[in-house]
Structure formats: C-alpha cells, structure tokens
Design an enzyme around this catalytic site. Sequence first.
Site, mmCIF file in Angstrom:
data_model
loop_
_atom_site.group_PDB
_atom_site.id
_atom_site.type_symbol
_atom_site.label_atom_id
_atom_site.label_comp_id
_atom_site.label_asym_id
_atom_site.label_seq_id
_atom_site.Cartn_x
_atom_site.Cartn_y
_atom_site.Cartn_z
ATOM 1 N N LYS A 144 4.104 50.459 26.263
ATOM 2 C CA LYS A 144 5.516 50.970 26.207
ATOM 3 C C LYS A 144 6.486 49.868 25.520
ATOM 4 C CE LYS A 144 6.130 53.561 30.286
ATOM 5 N NZ LYS A 144 6.883 53.775 31.817
ATOM 6 N N LYS A 230 -2.654 47.218 36.505
ATOM 7 C CA LYS A 230 -2.121 47.703 35.182
ATOM 8 C C LYS A 230 -2.710 48.282 34.209
ATOM 9 C CE LYS A 230 1.775 48.497 32.649
ATOM 10 N NZ LYS A 230 2.827 47.831 32.020
ATOM 11 N N GLU A 240 1.601 58.231 30.359
ATOM 12 C CA GLU A 240 2.384 58.668 31.792
ATOM 13 C C GLU A 240 2.581 60.004 31.829
ATOM 14 O OE1 GLU A 240 6.923 57.488 33.092
ATOM 15 O OE2 GLU A 240 5.777 55.888 32.414
ATOM 16 N N ARG A 244 0.160 57.274 35.726
ATOM 17 C CA ARG A 244 0.802 55.921 35.455
ATOM 18 C C ARG A 244 2.351 56.044 35.824
ATOM 19 N NH1 ARG A 244 1.104 53.297 29.210
ATOM 20 N NH2 ARG A 244 2.466 51.532 29.787
ATOM 21 N N ASN A 248 6.374 53.122 37.785
ATOM 22 C CA ASN A 248 7.969 53.015 37.988
ATOM 23 C C ASN A 248 8.505 52.844 39.209
ATOM 24 O OD1 ASN A 248 8.414 53.766 35.046
ATOM 25 N ND2 ASN A 248 7.573 55.790 35.503
ATOM 26 N N HIS A 251 11.831 51.429 39.607
ATOM 27 C CA HIS A 251 12.805 51.232 38.436
ATOM 28 C C HIS A 251 13.764 52.593 38.171
ATOM 29 C CE1 HIS A 251 9.431 48.914 37.607
ATOM 30 N NE2 HIS A 251 9.561 48.596 36.286
ATOM 31 N N HIS A 255 16.835 50.805 36.973
ATOM 32 C CA HIS A 255 17.313 50.939 35.714
ATOM 33 C C HIS A 255 18.559 51.386 35.628
ATOM 34 C CE1 HIS A 255 13.079 51.203 33.479
ATOM 35 N NE2 HIS A 255 13.503 50.284 33.768
ATOM 36 N N HIS A 268 16.087 42.360 35.025
ATOM 37 C CA HIS A 268 15.114 43.694 35.508
ATOM 38 C C HIS A 268 14.506 43.373 36.718
ATOM 39 C CE1 HIS A 268 12.509 46.825 34.626
ATOM 40 N NE2 HIS A 268 11.487 45.881 34.801
#
Length: 364
Positions: A144, A230, A240, A244, A248, A251, A255, A268
Amino acid sequence: MKSVITVELPQQSYEITIAPGAVDDLGSWMNRLCLGQKVLVVSNPMIFRHYGQRLMDTLTEAGFEVNSCILPAGERYKTPMSLQKIYDAALVQRLERSSTLVALGGGVIGDMTGFAAATWLRGIAVVQVPTSLLAMVDAAIGGKTGVNHPHGKNLIGAFHQPRLVVIDPQVLKTLPAREFRAGMAEVIKYGVIWDAALFAQLESSPRLDQRRYVRESLLQEILTRSCEAKAHVVSQDEKESGLRAILNYGHTIGHAVESLTGYRGVNHGEAVGIGMVAAGAIAVEMQLWSQGDHQRQLALIQKARLPTQLPPGLDRGEIVAALQTDKKVAAGRVRFVLPTQIGTATVTDQVGSALIHKVLATLQ
C-alpha cells in the site's frame, strides 16, 4: 536472531528479513535480486543523519550508483508536493526502469517512496528499510503506497509491492518513545484481529511503552509475529478485496481523527489506539463481543500508554462526516472492522450514525 518471512504473491513474492545489523547487508541482498545499478535513497533529515551514510556505503560497496533525496519529516508533509521532490531527484539522477528507490524511514517515507516507485516510468523497483516500529510491522509490508489529500488520509495511492523488506531492530534504539508507542498500536491490532497468543503475551509482558523496556527476545518476537500476520493476510488478499480489510481495524475512526487534527496533534498510532477503543465499544453495543474482551483491549492500550479518549475540542459531527471520505466507503456505507473475540474480527457496513455518535460521546 534472524527471521525470514516470505510474502507469497502470484506475480512476485518477496522476503521480509528481520535481523540485528541488517542495514549493513542491504547491498548484498539487493545484488541477489539482480536489480539495476542506479539507486535513489529517500529519507528524512533525522533518519538520514543516523543511518543514511551507513546504508549508502553498503550499497556503494556492492557496486550500486547511489544518490539520495531528503524530505521533511512528518505526516503533514505526506503530500503531492513532497512526491514531486522525489520525481525531480529521479529525473536529475536519470533513473531508468531497471533502477530502484530505497525507502529509509518510517511509514510516511515508505508510503511516499513506494508511490513514487509505482508511478515513475510506470513502475520501478522499491526496497523498504523501515526505521520505526509502526513501519516495520505494518506500513513497509503489503504494497500500500500513497499520499494524503487535505480531506482524507491516503486518498491518492496505488498498490506496489516491494522487492525486499529489510528490518533491523537495532535502529529502534534512536526511535523516540512516543513513536515506539505508536508502533505498539499496530502490534496490539494484530493481537486483537488475528493472534490471540500475541495478545496474551503482550498482556503478560512488562512495560511496552518505550524501546528500552522491551527485552531483545520479546522485540524479535513482536516483530516476527506481527510481520507473519501481515504477510499471511496479504498473501491471501493482495489488494483488499476480502480478508485484508481486517487490517484496517481501528483505522476508520483513527484516520478521521488524524485528518481533522491536521496530522499534527495526534500521530497515526495514537489515532489507531483511539479508533480501536471506539470500534471495540461499537462491537459491544452490537453484541458482537464481550465487555470483558473490550476491557482487556482497553487495558492493553493503556499499558502501552496510548490515548483512549478523543483529543479535546474535536467535534463528533465532524468525525462522522469525515468517515464518508474514507477509502472503505461502499455505496455510501462506512465499513467497520469489529472484533468478535480476541484474535478474530469481522467487517460490517451496518453501523449507524447514531451508534457512532453514542460511542464517540463516551470518548470525550
């Protein structure tokens, strides 16, 4: 201690090597991949001051023609403007399709370098040399790449797998304590969604908030188990389309918090910690997991000295609105990763705005 983990992919598999002193062996490992002669190392001033010359020396000794591109440090510089600097350096150094970009830094450097590699001459090789815990266990693996848009994190990006990931635990000695804690958020994430044994190990371990308090053997175990998780998920779902998505976890709201604070007040990992607490509370409200497991997660996040409350002054309505710009929105519905027990999670788009407001109110 050395661990080698393979990310098995249909087009091009690659190895993650975890070993003390691994930075000094980068040149020989890259030679085995038969990469072109020209290499551009991308880093930030602080990281380059610590490790840049050492890394460039090993590449030069291995026969590569090496140059560097130094970018400002910080998430707020993860922009198309910074990306342009990499392109300019690539043009000056006349990088070719056989050339390689080497990302020496944390997640910001890794994401930008990977995206530059994905788009320069329609795609050249990238090698990831992560220097933060967060990048080691997450950002450097899986392909990513991207930069931020003012209204959302990583909205501009591409999938572009590295040819090699080299992790040297010794570089964490210069990592600030706050950044180490940020990385622990991603490690805890793996424990919640995938690896119950890792979660239990973290629970029983002494302080997890600073590098110097983590035993060398435990650090190697944290790095290895996180990278294995991972790699396993990415090997099954590279882009994804299914499994996958569980990576997240934490997140979605995380985010939004990062974006609304201008990528300054909350880093983060801290945002992911807040996001995991919120997701856990949502899962309890939806009767997907137990209050007991939620409290175990909360206690572990607090043990790592990560925040569990929203930053002061952040408006709940703005967070809910920001969720609509999340990359995971489908047909106008926000997809949440929610835990069902320690070690297992599910993905759902059935979380209503009222419930999100209710949970966010408890975090203020």
